[in-house]
Design an enzyme around this catalytic site. Sequence first.
Site, PDB file in Angstrom:
ATOM      1  N   TRP A 130       0.867  -1.179   0.000  1.00 32.14           N
ATOM      2  CA  TRP A 130       0.000   0.000   0.000  1.00 32.14           C
ATOM      3  C   TRP A 130       0.905   1.231   0.000  1.00 32.14           C
ATOM      4  O   TRP A 130       1.831   1.322   0.816  1.00 32.14           O
ATOM      5  CB  TRP A 130      -0.890  -0.047   1.249  1.00 32.14           C
ATOM      6  CG  TRP A 130      -1.842   1.100   1.382  1.00 32.14           C
ATOM      7  CD1 TRP A 130      -2.632   1.637   0.401  1.00 32.14           C
ATOM      8  CD2 TRP A 130      -2.136   1.832   2.586  1.00 32.14           C
ATOM      9  NE1 TRP A 130      -3.386   2.652   0.921  1.00 32.14           N
ATOM     10  CE2 TRP A 130      -3.110   2.798   2.249  1.00 32.14           C
ATOM     11  CE3 TRP A 130      -1.673   1.770   3.901  1.00 32.14           C
ATOM     12  CZ2 TRP A 130      -3.632   3.694   3.188  1.00 32.14           C
ATOM     13  CZ3 TRP A 130      -2.198   2.655   4.835  1.00 32.14           C
ATOM     14  CH2 TRP A 130      -3.158   3.601   4.478  1.00 32.14           C
ATOM     15  N   ASP A 212      -0.814  -5.787   9.261  1.00 27.98           N
ATOM     16  CA  ASP A 212      -1.800  -4.804   8.831  1.00 27.98           C
ATOM     17  C   ASP A 212      -3.057  -5.576   8.447  1.00 27.98           C
ATOM     18  O   ASP A 212      -3.066  -6.338   7.484  1.00 27.98           O
ATOM     19  CB  ASP A 212      -1.245  -4.010   7.639  1.00 27.98           C
ATOM     20  CG  ASP A 212      -2.194  -2.892   7.221  1.00 27.98           C
ATOM     21  OD1 ASP A 212      -3.377  -2.913   7.620  1.00 27.98           O
ATOM     22  OD2 ASP A 212      -1.754  -1.989   6.473  1.00 27.98           O
ATOM     23  N   LYS A 247     -13.287  -0.732   6.073  1.00 24.04           N
ATOM     24  CA  LYS A 247     -13.816  -1.522   4.969  1.00 24.04           C
ATOM     25  C   LYS A 247     -14.916  -2.468   5.440  1.00 24.04           C
ATOM     26  O   LYS A 247     -15.997  -2.509   4.864  1.00 24.04           O
ATOM     27  CB  LYS A 247     -12.713  -2.350   4.295  1.00 24.04           C
ATOM     28  CG  LYS A 247     -11.386  -1.630   4.132  1.00 24.04           C
ATOM     29  CD  LYS A 247     -11.385  -0.610   3.022  1.00 24.04           C
ATOM     30  CE  LYS A 247     -10.426   0.543   3.249  1.00 24.04           C
ATOM     31  NZ  LYS A 247      -9.019   0.302   3.198  1.00 24.04           N
TER      32      LYS A 247
HETATM   33  N1  PLP Z   1      -3.761  -0.699   5.324  1.00 24.99           N
HETATM   34  C1  PLP Z   1      -4.084  -1.033   4.077  1.00 24.99           C
HETATM   35  C2  PLP Z   1      -3.397  -2.190   3.426  1.00 24.99           C
HETATM   36  C3  PLP Z   1      -5.057  -0.312   3.380  1.00 24.99           C
HETATM   37  O1  PLP Z   1      -5.361  -0.645   2.126  1.00 24.99           O
HETATM   38  C4  PLP Z   1      -5.691   0.774   4.022  1.00 24.99           C
HETATM   39  C5  PLP Z   1      -6.706   1.585   3.322  1.00 24.99           C
HETATM   40  O2  PLP Z   1      -6.812   1.637   2.143  1.00 24.99           O
HETATM   41  C6  PLP Z   1      -5.321   1.074   5.332  1.00 24.99           C
HETATM   42  C7  PLP Z   1      -4.357   0.316   5.952  1.00 24.99           C
HETATM   43  C8  PLP Z   1      -5.887   2.246   6.096  1.00 24.99           C
HETATM   44  O3  PLP Z   1      -7.198   2.232   6.331  1.00 24.99           O
HETATM   45  P1  PLP Z   1      -7.952   3.405   7.069  1.00 24.99           P
HETATM   46  O4  PLP Z   1      -8.799   4.056   6.034  1.00 24.99           O
HETATM   47  O5  PLP Z   1      -8.722   2.730   8.135  1.00 24.99           O
HETATM   48  O6  PLP Z   1      -6.957   4.364   7.616  1.00 24.99           O
END
Ligand code: PLP
Length: 398
Positions: A130, A212, A247
Site C-alpha cells: 500500500w 496490517d 472496509k
Molecule cells: N492498510 C491497508 C493495506 C489499506 O489498504 C488501508 C486503506 O486503504 C489502510 C491500511 C488504512 O485504512 P484506514 O482508512 O482505516 O486508515
Amino acid sequence: ASHRFDSIPLAPPDAILGLTEAFAADTRSEKMNLSVGVYKDASGVTPIMKCVKAAEQKLIETEKTKGYLSIDGLPDYRSDVQKLVFGDRIDAGRIAMVQAPGGTGALRVAGEFLARQCSPTRVFLPNPTWANHNAIMQSAGVNVESYSYLADDRRSLNFEAMLNDLSTKTRPGDAVLLHACCHNPTGVDPTADQWKEIARVVSSQGLIPLLDFAYQGFGDGLEADAVGLHTMLDACAEAIVCSSYSKNFGLYSERVGAVGLVAGTPAAATASLSQLKVIVRSNYSNPPRHGGAIVATVLSDDELTQMWKAELEEMRLRITHLREQFVAGMAKQSGAPDFSFLLKQKGMFSYSGLTAMQADELRTKHGVYVVGSGRINVAGMDEKRMDWLCSVVADVLA
Ligand code: PLP
C-alpha cells in the site's frame, strides 16, 4: 516583512485521488472507475451498512455525553477488537489495545512505538505494498526497508525470494510488515502452509511481526482471514496488529482502527500500553468516539452482529462473483490473455497486468479508470456492463 510561505513548493498530488477528480470531471456516460480504494455496491455507491444505521439510531437515543474518551479509547470497542483479531488464543493480560483513528492512525502509532521503544529497529515492507505504508513509517521515524513479495509475472507470490530476504536481509529486532489478508495492491496472499513457513522465519530471526489487518472478511471470511495472523501469533511471543474497520463496517470517514500489541508478559504489556498512550497523547490526544461506538454497539447486540456478518458476506460474495464474471467475460474475447489468475487473488484489489500505457489508453479512449500500476478495484466493476468492460480491456490489450 517578507512572506514566509511564498517559496513553499507545491507537493505532488496523490496519484489515486487525482484519478478520482478526473473521473468526476469526465462527462462520458459509460465511464467506469476501477481506481478507487473503497467498496462499491451494484449501483456504484459506497453504502452505509444497515447494521451501522441501526446502531447509530440506537446511539442517538442512548448516548449521554460527548465528553472525551480516555487516551486508549472506548473500553467496549477495545474488547470487541480484541475478540475479532485475537479470538481467545492470547491471554488478555498480554495484550495492549489502543483505539486509533483508522488503520492509518494505528500504523502511525505503531510506527512511532517502534521508533521510540524498539530502536534501532527497521521496518521491512513487502514490494509492492500500500503506497501509504512507506510514508507513514518514515513520518513515524522508522527506517524503511523492503522484502521481495510479488513474482516477475506480477500475479503470484515469489515465496522463495520473500523467505530469502526475510532471513538474510534482516537483523534480530527488526519489524516486518505483513498484510494479514487481501494484500493491497496485488490481491496475492500466502497460503496457510506458506504462513507457517513465514512465521517460522520471522520467529527464528527474532523479528517483530507488524500485521496490517484492514480487510478482515473480504477474502475467505471473517475467521478464515485471520488464519495467517493466528499462525504468526502461535510462533511469535510478540506482535503488533494494526486493524481497520473502514472496509468491513463501511466506516471509512468515521476513522475506526486499533493497535493491538502482544507482549511476552503482562508486565511488558502494561509498560507498552503506557508508552502507546504517550504517543497518542502527543498526536491527537484521544480517539474520536462515534465510529468506535458504532462498532461496539453492533457487536454488543446479537441481532446487529448477525446483520453485520450477513452484510459483510454479501460484499465479499459480490467481489467474488465480479471476479468470476470478469474472467469468464475475458475468456470470450478472442485473442485476449487468460485472466483466471484473478480467481486466486483475495479482496477488492488485483494487479490486472495492464501496463501504465494500457491503463492510460483505457482511460482516455474508453473512460475506464485504472491506476498506473494496473491495480484494479474489482468492486468498481458493473456487472450489467461486464461484456462492455471486457471488450474495451481486450481492445487496449490487442
Ligand atoms: N492498510 C491497508 C493495506 C489499506 O489498504 C488501508 C486503506 O486503504 C489502510 C491500511 C488504512 O485504512 P484506514 O482508512 O482505516 O486508515
